[in-house]
Motif scaffolding. Sequence first.
Motif, PDB file in Angstrom:
ATOM      1  N   ASP A   1      36.675  36.546  42.076  1.00  0.00           N
ATOM      2  CA  ASP A   1      35.888  34.714  42.769  1.00  0.00           C
ATOM      3  C   ASP A   1      37.160  34.988  42.669  1.00  0.00           C
ATOM      4  OD1 ASP A   1      36.652  32.693  43.091  1.00  0.00           O
ATOM      5  OD2 ASP A   1      36.583  31.983  40.732  1.00  0.00           O
ATOM      6  N   PRO A   2      37.534  35.322  44.165  1.00  0.00           N
ATOM      7  CA  PRO A   2      39.387  35.331  44.782  1.00  0.00           C
ATOM      8  C   PRO A   2      39.896  33.952  44.508  1.00  0.00           C
ATOM      9  CG  PRO A   2      37.730  36.242  45.894  1.00  0.00           C
ATOM     10  CD  PRO A   2      37.186  35.610  45.727  1.00  0.00           C
TER      11      PRO A   2
ATOM     12  N   SER B   1      47.008  48.231  42.554  1.00  0.00           N
ATOM     13  CA  SER B   1      47.299  47.924  44.110  1.00  0.00           C
ATOM     14  C   SER B   1      45.988  46.737  44.340  1.00  0.00           C
ATOM     15  CB  SER B   1      46.875  48.775  45.180  1.00  0.00           C
ATOM     16  OG  SER B   1      45.404  49.017  45.453  1.00  0.00           O
ATOM     17  N   SER B   2      45.546  46.181  45.189  1.00  0.00           N
ATOM     18  CA  SER B   2      45.025  44.931  45.396  1.00  0.00           C
ATOM     19  C   SER B   2      43.684  45.087  46.047  1.00  0.00           C
ATOM     20  CB  SER B   2      46.423  43.699  46.355  1.00  0.00           C
ATOM     21  OG  SER B   2      46.276  44.873  47.667  1.00  0.00           O
ATOM     22  N   ALA B   3      43.448  47.008  46.043  1.00  0.00           N
ATOM     23  CA  ALA B   3      42.248  47.358  46.308  1.00  0.00           C
ATOM     24  C   ALA B   3      40.780  46.363  45.579  1.00  0.00           C
ATOM     25  CB  ALA B   3      42.402  48.683  46.526  1.00  0.00           C
ATOM     26  N   LEU B   4      41.112  46.582  44.763  1.00  0.00           N
ATOM     27  CA  LEU B   4      39.587  46.456  43.576  1.00  0.00           C
ATOM     28  C   LEU B   4      39.980  44.913  42.879  1.00  0.00           C
ATOM     29  CD1 LEU B   4      39.184  50.370  41.737  1.00  0.00           C
ATOM     30  CD2 LEU B   4      38.671  49.418  43.987  1.00  0.00           C
ATOM     31  N   TYR B   5      40.646  44.444  42.689  1.00  0.00           N
ATOM     32  CA  TYR B   5      41.146  42.943  42.185  1.00  0.00           C
ATOM     33  C   TYR B   5      42.458  42.432  43.013  1.00  0.00           C
ATOM     34  CZ  TYR B   5      43.532  46.796  39.409  1.00  0.00           C
ATOM     35  OH  TYR B   5      44.443  47.702  38.783  1.00  0.00           O
ATOM     36  N   PRO B   6      42.428  41.313  42.920  1.00  0.00           N
ATOM     37  CA  PRO B   6      43.157  40.742  43.392  1.00  0.00           C
ATOM     38  C   PRO B   6      44.076  40.060  42.507  1.00  0.00           C
ATOM     39  CG  PRO B   6      40.947  38.934  43.035  1.00  0.00           C
ATOM     40  CD  PRO B   6      40.969  40.361  42.350  1.00  0.00           C
TER      41      PRO B   6
ATOM     42  N   ARG C   1      44.931  37.659  39.648  1.00  0.00           N
ATOM     43  CA  ARG C   1      44.247  37.695  38.353  1.00  0.00           C
ATOM     44  C   ARG C   1      44.882  38.448  37.287  1.00  0.00           C
ATOM     45  NH1 ARG C   1      39.795  34.793  37.259  1.00  0.00           N
ATOM     46  NH2 ARG C   1      37.426  35.329  38.872  1.00  0.00           N
ATOM     47  N   LEU C   2      45.717  39.341  37.631  1.00  0.00           N
ATOM     48  CA  LEU C   2      46.715  40.232  36.928  1.00  0.00           C
ATOM     49  C   LEU C   2      47.553  39.672  35.684  1.00  0.00           C
ATOM     50  CD1 LEU C   2      46.864  43.583  38.995  1.00  0.00           C
ATOM     51  CD2 LEU C   2      45.703  43.388  36.780  1.00  0.00           C
TER      52      LEU C   2
ATOM     53  N   TYR D   1      50.908  44.008  37.800  1.00  0.00           N
ATOM     54  CA  TYR D   1      51.002  43.551  38.383  1.00  0.00           C
ATOM     55  C   TYR D   1      52.061  43.700  39.625  1.00  0.00           C
ATOM     56  CZ  TYR D   1      52.035  38.785  40.994  1.00  0.00           C
ATOM     57  OH  TYR D   1      52.506  37.651  41.927  1.00  0.00           O
ATOM     58  N   TRP D   2      53.373  43.495  38.607  1.00  0.00           N
ATOM     59  CA  TRP D   2      55.101  44.337  39.307  1.00  0.00           C
ATOM     60  C   TRP D   2      54.713  45.503  39.995  1.00  0.00           C
ATOM     61  CZ3 TRP D   2      58.653  47.653  38.249  1.00  0.00           C
ATOM     62  CH2 TRP D   2      59.643  47.287  39.031  1.00  0.00           C
TER      63      TRP D   2
END
Lengths: 262, 277
Positions: free
Chosen positions: B53-54, B199-204, B207-208, B217-218
């Motif tokens: 859920d973005p 990366s943001s390829a698989l998850y926003p 969320r991290l 995240y960093w």
Amino acid sequence: MTVMTRGPAVEAMTEKDHPAVLDISGLSKSYGPRKALDGVGFAIRAGEFVALLGPNGAGKTTLFQLMSGLFVADAGTLKIAGYDIRTDAVKALAHLGIVFQQPTLDLDVSVLNNMRFHGNLHGMGGKAMEARIHDELGRVDLQDRTNESARNLSGGQRRRVELARALLHRPPILLMDEPTVGLDPQSRRDLLSYVLELKGERDMAILWSTHLVDEAEKADRVIVLHQGHILKDGTPESVVKDAGAKDLYDAFVALTSGAAAA
Amino acid sequence: MQTSHAINALKAVTRREIIKFSQQRGRLISAFVRPALWLFVFAAGVGSVTGVDPGMYHPYPVQNVPYEEYIIPGLLGMVLLFSGMQSSLSMVYDREMGVMRLLLTAPLPRWYLLTAKLISGTILSVIQAYVFLVICVPVITTYVHINTPMIGFLYALPAVILTGLMLGAMGLLLSVYIKQLENFAGTMNFVIFPMFFISSALYPLWRLEERGVYIVYWLANVNPFTYGVELIRYATFGQFNLTAAVVVTGCVIGFLVIAIMGYDPQRGLIRRGPRPA
């Protein structure tokens, strides 16, 4: 050690008719502590076939790498058709035809596409290029193998394609780095006699490196390179005479083993 | 350098890449199967378990976008990443096979030859990315509602090209340092997988942050691949992500310049030994 830069054969020629197209002086190159070339200098004129004779590890390949701009010398100058390879590499390279010691054909594509690739890189294109590809391949008897994959050719045929390709842009200077390595005697002889033909026909300056004395005997001039130094530069006859040997083979062995001991 | 000469050379390099690519059927198939597996298998699995859920995540116009939709830009990035690395592999292969010598002794400035190599590789990358889209997106839409307008994939073209250039330039740069073909697989494991996963390829990424996974995240925030994916993601909604565009453009230039320096014989990064190119 004195570095000889001019042989008697050169002096016999008239300088006006045959300007030096390849001019090297004081060329040095080291790999770490090892000096691959040390103060090498010579000049080659149009219409001259020069054999660079040296045992393995003499520095022949290093010299070719410097001449083709793949490496940069630590010291000295290298001029090709008047252009310094260091500052005018693009113009210098346009005047060179190179056959590398290592095979450089793209085996996955056809002979024709190998030729086209090279032609395009040299700014050629269109019908003029196609015609010239046909001509050059015809000269080495490979016109009927044009569409075949380069992988299907024998070692001798591949070398001939590489030579035809190096000639495609009609360079005034041809560099061949141990071109006969791995070829059978017949292919070796054919390659050499074709190159000798080219010399006269196109007034080319040809530098042919080899460790085989019988090939060097056919040259107008022999430059004996050993451990990065030029030991002799002259006609095959004068090299034999200077060394006090009975033939070029003995002269070569005497020169290179003597220098190793010194 | 004459323009016609430059164009002939670029054509020659590109034609060669395309001929070679079309001969390697395995490469052709895997270029398409790899992202398709992620889209149809991975996304179906992960999407059904966790759902992504973005939230009010930009650029999506609605909440709860399907996971399949979320990862499409990431998978486009993956196609470009693999293709960029493949170009790098072909540089190393060419070096071993001697063809590189032919290229580097052509009477053209070396920066131009390397740029031509990058452009030709990027053309291949972009073709592969769009083949994936054209085949997979219609299939996905038969069972998932996609918010991205179809025209959005066309809007994304410049972003796909720019990201393709960035990853191709990175491949070019890597090829400077990879001396032998044998070292290639190892290098790839240390490049492709971390870049893709972190990366943001698989998850926003928010969320991290929310879950407190700060290190990942960093890292994801300093991963250029993230910016390529986000540039594409925003572009599919007709939006321009300035930060991503600046980072990606900067990386294209940076990677290419360092690669060109690496191939410069004066500096000789690629060949310290007696057997060059």
